[in-house]
Design a protein around this motif. Structure first.
Motif, PDB file in Angstrom:
ATOM      1  N   ARG A   1     -23.587 -13.643   8.631  1.00 13.80           N
ATOM      2  CA  ARG A   1     -22.250 -13.405   9.196  1.00 13.80           C
ATOM      3  C   ARG A   1     -21.170 -14.168   8.424  1.00 13.80           C
TER       4      ARG A   1
ATOM      5  N   ASN B   1     -17.994  -7.556  -2.333  1.00 14.17           N
ATOM      6  CA  ASN B   1     -17.746  -6.619  -1.248  1.00 14.17           C
ATOM      7  C   ASN B   1     -16.246  -6.324  -1.189  1.00 14.17           C
ATOM      8  N   ASP B   2     -15.846  -5.390  -0.366  1.00  9.15           N
ATOM      9  CA  ASP B   2     -14.442  -4.972  -0.312  1.00  9.15           C
ATOM     10  C   ASP B   2     -13.515  -6.115   0.104  1.00  9.15           C
ATOM     11  N   GLU B   3     -14.025  -7.004   0.966  1.00  8.66           N
ATOM     12  CA  GLU B   3     -13.189  -8.092   1.472  1.00  8.66           C
ATOM     13  C   GLU B   3     -13.152  -9.288   0.524  1.00  8.66           C
ATOM     14  N   LYS B   4     -13.954  -9.248  -0.554  1.00 12.96           N
ATOM     15  CA  LYS B   4     -14.041 -10.349  -1.523  1.00 12.96           C
ATOM     16  C   LYS B   4     -14.577 -11.628  -0.883  1.00 12.96           C
ATOM     17  N   THR B   5     -15.337 -11.477   0.194  1.00 11.79           N
ATOM     18  CA  THR B   5     -15.919 -12.638   0.865  1.00 11.79           C
ATOM     19  C   THR B   5     -17.383 -12.855   0.489  1.00 11.79           C
ATOM     20  N   LYS B   6     -17.993 -11.816  -0.059  1.00 13.03           N
ATOM     21  CA  LYS B   6     -19.398 -11.899  -0.447  1.00 13.03           C
ATOM     22  C   LYS B   6     -19.577 -11.260  -1.812  1.00 13.03           C
TER      23      LYS B   6
ATOM     24  N   PRO C   1     -19.430 -15.878   4.671  1.00 11.40           N
ATOM     25  CA  PRO C   1     -19.321 -15.605   3.232  1.00 11.40           C
ATOM     26  C   PRO C   1     -20.406 -16.334   2.443  1.00 11.40           C
TER      27      PRO C   1
ATOM     28  N   ASP D   1     -26.543 -10.198   2.199  1.00  8.24           N
ATOM     29  CA  ASP D   1     -26.778  -9.324   3.362  1.00  8.24           C
ATOM     30  C   ASP D   1     -28.131  -8.610   3.338  1.00  8.24           C
TER      31      ASP D   1
END
Length: 389
Positions: free
Chosen positions: A27, A53-58, A29, A141
């Protein structure tokens, strides 16, 4: 004298300690951990590619050591770990604790111990005259359905210098694993029609219709036992309900209910037949009854996660090479899934082999033994020697 991390280089001790300190529960980054690996490789003169990922968190990380030819061996591991919520740990789960030849910490077995061994071995691979490239692939993930690695595989597939072999370092007690089942996880959403329970026939009870589907699912699971493969445990495909939620109060006919189901299927099984039968039952049998009471009711299914099975020929050259590198001819299968099926599906022959045991993975006081880390170290040295011949 018992085994100790002091038997290893300071580099491995430092890397392992740092990896465990990153709270990479799925859950959260994983960028800080990935940046740590990227920086470590950069100091060795090795460029990394991050697939965000799209959010640039992973991010996934992919790196490749010379020579610039196609083929070679990929060492793969996931960087995320399962939660520690509600577990009774006696040590700090996000700190390396060494006691009596065991290294404790969340992810120590699954699978940061393997990643630490791989990273510690990179300088020696780099100094060797490799005849084949070494690929490094670290994903995110995995624990929630092998989700992150898919963009990494797309990246690898688009490269003209794709690896031909892969070792996924999931915990197998350093015994080569050639197979596991595939998995499909789905959610069924039942939308009924609410009313006061005193007038129940005027409503459409979402829980009761969900229960009919759960019973149907149980019936569909029985024929799966007829197709068996003794290489797997259990030796047949399984279908089961894991979560069900619905209703608000006893005196209200429930409007909503959903349940989550999963199918774990043999490599040779037609998993779609059972799932299609469940959805056909919902559409052609249950929905007409529901909509005869209220037209706005219905049933929807959504896929939560899926990954294909893995089945590599244990007599193949690659499988036999892994057996030699790991000093184990004890081939087998595992009950849990891995990213290996996705790599294999992409045309990269895959064997799962790594330090530790899933008997400790996902549990409080998770650990990997120093002895297992030593075995992993020896496997990587044997691989390096083979790639340098």
């Amino acid at each position: 004298m018992s085994d100790s991390l002091a038997d290893f280089s300071p580099s491995l001790q430092h890397i392992f300690k740092e990896l465990l300190q990153f709270d990479t529960v799925s859950r959260n980054p994983n960028i800080a951990l990935i940046r740590f690996i990227e920086s470590y490789l950069n100091e060795l003169g090795i460029d990394s590619q991050l697939i965000m990922n799209d959010e640039k968190t992973k991010a996934n990380l992919y790196a490749r050591l010379v020579p610039q030819t196609e083929g070679g061996v990929m060492l793969s591991g996931h960087t995320d770990v399962v939660p520690v919520d509600g577990q009774n740990w006696t040590v700090d789960p996000f700190k390396l604790t060494e006691l009596d030849g065991k290294c404790y910490g969340r992810g120590s077995a699954d699978m940061k111990g393997f990643i630490a061994c791989v990273l510690e071995s990179v300088p020696r691979f780099k100094e060797s005259n490799l005849r084949l490239p070494l690929h490094l692939a670290f994903s995110y993930d995995e624990e929630i359905g092998c989700l992150g690695v898919r963009s990494l595989i797309e990246h690898i597939n688009s490269s003209p210098e794709k690896p031909t072999m892969c070792i996924v370092g999931e915990p197998t007690n350093m015994e080569p694993v050639y197979g596991h089942k595939g998995k499909v996880a789905m959610r069924c959403n039942v939308h009924g029609h609410p009313c006061h329970s005193a007038y129940a026939p005027q409503g459409v009870n979402a829980i009761e219709y969900a229960a009919k589907l759960v019973n149907k699912l149980t019936d569909l699971a029985e024929p799966l036992k007829e197709q068996q493969d003794e290489r797997f445990d259990p030796p047949y495909s399984t279908l089961q309900t894991g979560v069900i939620k619905g209703g608000t109060a006893l005196n209200i006919v429930p409007e909503h209910c959903h349940f989550d189901l999963e199918m774990r299927y043999l490599p040779q099984a037609d998993h779609s037949a059972s799932l299609n039968a469940l959805q056909d039952y919902a559409k052609n049998t249950l929905e007409p009854k529901m909509q005869s009471v209220n037209a706005n009711t219905g049933i929807q299914f959504e896929v939560l996660a899926s990954y294909p099975p893995l089945l590599t020929d244990p007599q193949s050259d690659f499988a036999q090479w892994v057996a030699n590198w790991s000093n184990s001819q004890n081939f087998g299968t595992v009950a849990f899934g891995t990213e290996g099926g996705l790599f294999d599906e992409a045309g990269v022959a895959t064997i799962v082999c790594g330090p530790g045991s899933m008997e400790q993975g996902h549990k409080p006081d998770e650990f990997v033994s120093v002895e297992q880390l030593k075995s992993c170290h020896h496997m990587l040295e044997n691989l390096r020697d083979w790639m340098s011949e």
